[in-house]
Each structure stands twice: as C-alpha cells, then as structure tokens.
Design an enzyme around this catalytic site. Structure first.
Site, PDB file in Angstrom:
ATOM      1  N   LYS A  56       0.826  -1.210   0.000  1.00 59.02           N
ATOM      2  CA  LYS A  56       0.000   0.000   0.000  1.00 59.02           C
ATOM      3  C   LYS A  56       0.856   1.253   0.000  1.00 59.02           C
ATOM      4  O   LYS A  56       0.546   2.228  -0.700  1.00 59.02           O
ATOM      5  CB  LYS A  56      -0.937  -0.037   1.213  1.00 59.02           C
ATOM      6  CG  LYS A  56      -1.991  -1.133   1.100  1.00 59.02           C
ATOM      7  CD  LYS A  56      -2.885  -1.228   2.323  1.00 59.02           C
ATOM      8  CE  LYS A  56      -3.928  -2.331   2.127  1.00 59.02           C
ATOM      9  NZ  LYS A  56      -4.850  -2.456   3.282  1.00 59.02           N
ATOM     10  N   SER A  83      -0.138   1.099   6.508  1.00 57.30           N
ATOM     11  CA  SER A  83      -0.259  -0.032   7.429  1.00 57.30           C
ATOM     12  C   SER A  83      -1.374  -0.960   6.973  1.00 57.30           C
ATOM     13  O   SER A  83      -2.214  -0.599   6.144  1.00 57.30           O
ATOM     14  CB  SER A  83      -0.527   0.455   8.854  1.00 57.30           C
ATOM     15  OG  SER A  83      -1.828   1.003   8.963  1.00 57.30           O
ATOM     16  N   ASP A  84      -1.348  -2.154   7.554  1.00 56.52           N
ATOM     17  CA  ASP A  84      -2.425  -3.107   7.320  1.00 56.52           C
ATOM     18  C   ASP A  84      -2.557  -3.974   8.556  1.00 56.52           C
ATOM     19  O   ASP A  84      -1.550  -4.351   9.166  1.00 56.52           O
ATOM     20  CB  ASP A  84      -2.138  -3.984   6.097  1.00 56.52           C
ATOM     21  CG  ASP A  84      -3.377  -4.758   5.669  1.00 56.52           C
ATOM     22  OD1 ASP A  84      -4.180  -4.196   4.901  1.00 56.52           O
ATOM     23  OD2 ASP A  84      -3.546  -5.901   6.120  1.00 56.52           O
ATOM     24  N   SER A  85      -3.788  -4.260   8.929  1.00 51.57           N
ATOM     25  CA  SER A  85      -4.046  -5.047  10.134  1.00 51.57           C
ATOM     26  C   SER A  85      -4.766  -6.344   9.785  1.00 51.57           C
ATOM     27  O   SER A  85      -5.684  -6.345   8.962  1.00 51.57           O
ATOM     28  CB  SER A  85      -4.888  -4.243  11.129  1.00 51.57           C
ATOM     29  OG  SER A  85      -4.216  -3.074  11.545  1.00 51.57           O
ATOM     30  N   GLY A 120       0.995  -4.304  10.337  1.00 60.14           N
ATOM     31  CA  GLY A 120       2.249  -4.005   9.653  1.00 60.14           C
ATOM     32  C   GLY A 120       2.378  -2.506   9.454  1.00 60.14           C
ATOM     33  O   GLY A 120       1.390  -1.831   9.139  1.00 60.14           O
TER      34      GLY A 120
END
Length: 222
Positions: A56, A83-85, A120
């Site tokens: 991203k 970020s990514d969760s 992340g």
C-alpha cells in the site's frame, strides 16, 4: 514541520494521528490484497500484514513520484505512513468480513477467546530534489506490531445488534475497540493503538530511524 502522508482511507488511523498532533494528507492506495496474499502463500499472518502495508505504501509512493499525486505545502521532506491489520485466529488470518454472515462466523468462533491482532507498518521518507522540486524516495523502513485481544462472548441478541450496525464489516477481524465493539473487548496485551490500526511508538521509532525528528510532524498551528 515535516509533511505527513497517510496511505490509507481509514478514519480510525487518521484519528490516531490527529489525536497525536499530526495532520496527515490522505492518499488512498489501490492494492489487490488477495493478489498480494496469493503471491506469498507461505507468509505467516504477521508477515502478510507487513507485506500488505508495504504494498500500500509503495502504491502511493509510485503515484507521487510519477506526478499523479502531489503532497501539499512547501516542506522539502515528507514521511509516508502505510499499514495493514490482520487478526490471527487459531493460526489463520481473518481480514475484513464484508458481510453479516462472515461477521457472525468470526464472532461465533472468536467470542470468549483471545486472538492476536497484527499491524504491519511501512514508513518512507521522501525529499524534494533541487530540479523542479520533484519528490524522490530517500529511504523506507518497516516493522510489524502485535497486540493480544481478549474478548467477551456476546449473547445472540447482542451479536445481532452489533451486526446490524455494520461497523465490523470493514475492519480487520470484525473487531473494533473504538466503537460499538469496544464493549466486547475485556483486555488488551500490547499497544492498544495497534488494534485501531497504527502503533504510535512504532511510528516514532521508524521515523527517527529515517533521520526525522518526531515533533517536527506535529501541526503546531492548531
């Protein structure tokens, strides 16, 4: 000030930054999350969260460097947050459920248990070049963070009501702690901001590693 770009359309992430004195310019990435996961079939859940965060961030950086998007203001340095969760439940990833049926399945398994929420973080520093004032990527770093969530078991009626709000449809693991879902979270081990979508201590550490003074991100004009 140092300009800040948030590569996410998440209102919760934007709210975390705003609450810490940072006004971010939002650029929403266009990333095929399923394709990223398919390209890394052996990645652990925490590794996948980091890979998605980087994908991203890179998608937005490519648009900035290509001139499709601009960073407003006159700052010569900018930092970009992506970020990514992903929730890990019994060893497997649980992303956004999108539907009432999927939300119900997640909560019927997760309710009354503990699960790990991995976020992340990808942070990049961009500098303006002397020629034409174009942006260039100076450096980028990444780091995942994990928080363990302990949940209550909603009654069938409570779960019906929670699903009716549609709140959990577009959040990782069908879970929020800063909305209706907060009543079903009995405890958190780790930084609670990780669950919402951005760990401020991690971001400060990564920004510092890139040679940027964290307080320079604060919007002192507010």
């Amino acid at each position: 000030m140092t300009a800040v770009v948030l590569a996410s359309g998440s209102p919760s992430r934007r709210k975390i930054l705003a609450g810490s004195g940072i006004t971010a310019h939002v650029l929403v990435p266009e990333v095929d999350e399923a394709a990223v996961a398919a390209a890394h079939p052996r990645a652990s859940v925490v590794e996948l969260a980091a890979l998605l965060a980087e994908a991203k961030g890179r998608a937005v950086i490519d648009r900035i460097l290509g001139g499709a998007d601009e960073i407003p203001g006159a700052d010569d340095t900018a930092v970009l947050f992506a970020s990514d969760s992903i929730l890990e439940l019994t060893g497997r990833p649980v992303g956004k459920p999108h539907t009432a049926e999927a939300t119900r399945r997640v909560w019927e398994e997760m309710g009354g248990r503990s699960a790990a929420l991995h976020t992340g973080h990808y942070v990049a520093r961009l500098d303006r070049t002397g020629t034409g004032g174009r942006w260039e990527l100076a450096a980028a770093v990444s780091e995942p963070a994990t928080a363990v969530i302990h949940t209550a078991r909603p009654t069938p009626e409570e779960l019906d009501a929670y699903i009716a709000t549609t709140e959990p449809f577009e959040v990782a693991g069908a879970l929020t702690i800063d909305g209706y879902g907060g009543a079903f979270v009995t405890g958190i081990e780790g930084d609670h901001h990780t669950v919402i979508g951005l760990s401020l201590p991690v971001l400060r550490r990564l920004v510092t590693d890139l040679g940027v003074f964290w307080p320079s991100l604060w919007d002192i004009r507010r």
